[in-house]
Enzyme design. Structure first.
Site, short mmCIF file in Angstrom:
data_model
loop_
_atom_site.label_atom_id
_atom_site.label_comp_id
_atom_site.label_asym_id
_atom_site.label_seq_id
_atom_site.Cartn_x
_atom_site.Cartn_y
_atom_site.Cartn_z
N TYR A 129 10.80 78.35 81.41
CA TYR A 129 9.83 77.48 80.73
C TYR A 129 9.74 76.11 81.40
O TYR A 129 8.69 75.47 81.36
CB TYR A 129 10.24 77.27 79.27
CG TYR A 129 9.67 78.28 78.30
CD1 TYR A 129 9.94 79.63 78.43
CD2 TYR A 129 8.86 77.86 77.25
CE1 TYR A 129 9.43 80.54 77.53
CE2 TYR A 129 8.34 78.77 76.35
CZ TYR A 129 8.63 80.11 76.49
OH TYR A 129 8.12 81.00 75.59
N LYS B 230 19.82 89.76 81.82
CA LYS B 230 19.29 90.78 82.74
C LYS B 230 20.13 90.66 84.00
O LYS B 230 19.61 90.44 85.11
CB LYS B 230 17.79 90.52 82.98
CG LYS B 230 17.07 91.58 83.81
CD LYS B 230 16.90 92.92 83.09
CE LYS B 230 16.31 93.95 84.05
NZ LYS B 230 16.31 95.31 83.47
N ASP C 292 16.23 94.59 78.25
CA ASP C 292 15.35 95.75 78.01
C ASP C 292 15.99 96.69 76.98
O ASP C 292 15.32 97.17 76.06
CB ASP C 292 15.00 96.47 79.33
CG ASP C 292 16.21 96.77 80.21
OD1 ASP C 292 17.31 96.26 79.94
OD2 ASP C 292 16.05 97.54 81.18
N ASP D 11 12.17 84.11 73.15
CA ASP D 11 10.77 84.04 72.72
C ASP D 11 10.25 85.45 72.41
O ASP D 11 9.67 85.70 71.36
CB ASP D 11 9.92 83.40 73.83
CG ASP D 11 8.45 83.34 73.46
OD1 ASP D 11 8.14 82.94 72.32
OD2 ASP D 11 7.61 83.69 74.32
N ASP E 40 9.75 87.48 68.40
CA ASP E 40 8.51 88.07 67.88
C ASP E 40 8.74 89.52 67.49
O ASP E 40 8.26 89.99 66.46
CB ASP E 40 7.38 88.01 68.93
CG ASP E 40 6.46 86.81 68.74
OD1 ASP E 40 6.96 85.75 68.30
OD2 ASP E 40 5.25 86.93 69.02
C1 IPM Z 1 7.32 80.02 70.12
C2 IPM Z 1 5.95 79.95 70.75
C3 IPM Z 1 5.97 78.87 71.83
C4 IPM Z 1 6.97 79.31 72.89
C5 IPM Z 1 4.62 78.53 72.47
C6 IPM Z 1 3.59 78.16 71.42
C7 IPM Z 1 4.73 77.44 73.49
O1 IPM Z 1 5.59 81.19 71.24
O2 IPM Z 1 7.78 78.99 69.58
O3 IPM Z 1 7.91 81.10 70.13
O4 IPM Z 1 6.64 80.07 73.79
O5 IPM Z 1 8.12 78.86 72.81
MG MG Z 2 6.93 82.76 70.74
#
Ligand code: IPM
Ligand code: MG
Length: 356
Positions: free
Chosen positions: A138, A189, A221, A245, A249
């Site tokens: 990042y 990884k 993975d 990240d 999700d």
């Molecule tokens: C998160 C989001 C952010 C990230 C974006 C909005 C920059 O996806 O907080 O998970 O990638 O960290």
């Molecule tokens: Mg995110």
């Protein structure tokens, strides 16, 4: 206690409004809280030409914690990168050195059917993704898109971690695992990437100081696969910025909806930014449809981690459990045919449950 409220874009204002009302209800009961709003993201860009105006940073600097909504929207995707809403969040994380990102994924009993996975796979799940938030690909330099001698364009980013950066998040990981079920699974990884070989080595070194915590390592993975195969094998998952990240999700869908997951981003002093892990959902913005619970639960984390108000935090979390047990559902967590409530009505229900 001063709280900077950065509502942002899309559904951000609607969901933070409900969390702010919950905090105000606690303030009415005697908690000394002062909420101050400032613009961030696309909304701030529209008003000032900057996604993170210096006045917003100044307000955050004077605050004890930041409550953050959501940012971004299709209108801003064509801007040069430095003006895009996401930059505001990345800069806040860097500016306040918010390196430790806690993303708990809890399956509430009433919502075990809301997940796309079978209820028996997710029922009772309670895991924590601990994501490093201020380094990795990042922020690594160099990065860019350049044109090679043959005229072809090439994009590049740099994945990098220093030992110190790995060590400090590893310490948070072991200390957190100690307070839970004493199991830490570190994600990497290392079969391919040098950066994550160092990650595995340093986490193992730090682990020698925590002999009571059981440390395992898993390739990312495989971890992605195991999260949907048997998520209850995990307690604390320690991840670098990018893997965290992605896996957070994925983990959110175990709980039924990304609209349920709060997060805390902390620095070494306990100062933090608190936000739902979901985005700004421009498709439903302004329609009173968004689920405010992830933001309300983020406010609870803020009370616990930055404001030292454990009892108030537990009260808010308990109120969320109560409204779910009472059958309140926003559209994202409703079973087909069930009656759904809007953003505001869900906020009302939580506030009513706080009073019980
Ligand atoms: C998160 C989001 C952010 C990230 C974006 C909005 C920059 O996806 O907080 O998970 O990638 O960290
Ligand atoms: Mg995110």
């Amino acid at each position: 206690m001063k709280i900077a409220v950065l509502a942002g874009d899309g559904i951000g204002p609607e969901i933070t409004e409900q969390a702010a009302r919950v905090l105000e209800a606690l303030a009415a009961d005697g908690l000394s809280l002062e909420l101050r709003a400032a613009p961030v993201g696309g909304t701030a860009y529209d008003a000032t030409g900057e996604p993170l105006p210096s006045k917003t940073v100044a307000l955050c600097e004077q605050a004890d914690a930041i409550l953050f909504g959501a940012i971004g929207g299709p209108r801003y995707d064509k801007l040069e990168r430095s003006k895009r809403p996401e930059q505001a969040l990345l800069r806040l994380r860097k500016h306040f050195d918010l390196f430790a990102n806690l993303r708990p994924a809890v399956v509430y009993p009433e919502l075990a059917n809301a997940s796309t996975l079978k209820p028996e796979v997710v029922a009772g799940l309670d895991l924590l993704i601990l994501r490093e938030l201020t380094s990795d690909i990042y922020f690594g330099q160099p990065r860019g898109i350049h044109t090679r001698d043959n005229g072809e364009r090439e994009g590049f980013d740099t994945m990098r971690y220093t030992e110190g950066e790995i060590r400090r998040i590893a310490h948070v990981g072991f200390a957190t695992a100690r307070k839970r079920s004493k199991r830490l699974c570190s994600i990497d990884k290392s079969n391919v990437l040098e950066t994550t070989q160092l990650w595995r080595d340093v986490v193992a070194e730090v682990g020698r100081g925590y002999p009571d915590v059981e440390l395992t390592h898993m390739l990312v993975d495989n971890a992605a696969m195991q999260l949907v195969r048997n998520p209850k094998q995990f307690d604390v998952m320690l991840c670098g910025n990018m893997f965290g990240d992605i896996l957070s999700d994925e983990a959110s869908m175990l709980t039924g909806s990304i609209g349920m997951l709060p997060s805390a981003s902390l620095n070494a002093d306990g100062f933090g930014l608190y936000e739902p892990i979901h985005g700004s959902a421009p498709d439903i913005a302004g329609r009173d449809q968004a689920n405010p619970l992830a933001t309300i639960l983020s406010a609870a984390m803020m009370l616990r981690y930055s404001l030292n108000q454990d009892a108030a935090a537990t009260r808010v979390e308990q109120a969320v459990r109560t409204v779910l047990a009472q059958g309140y559902r926003t559209a994202d967590i409703a079973e087909p045919g069930a009656r759904t409530v809007g953003t505001r009505e869900m906020g009302d229900a939580v506030i009513a449950a706080l009073r019980d």
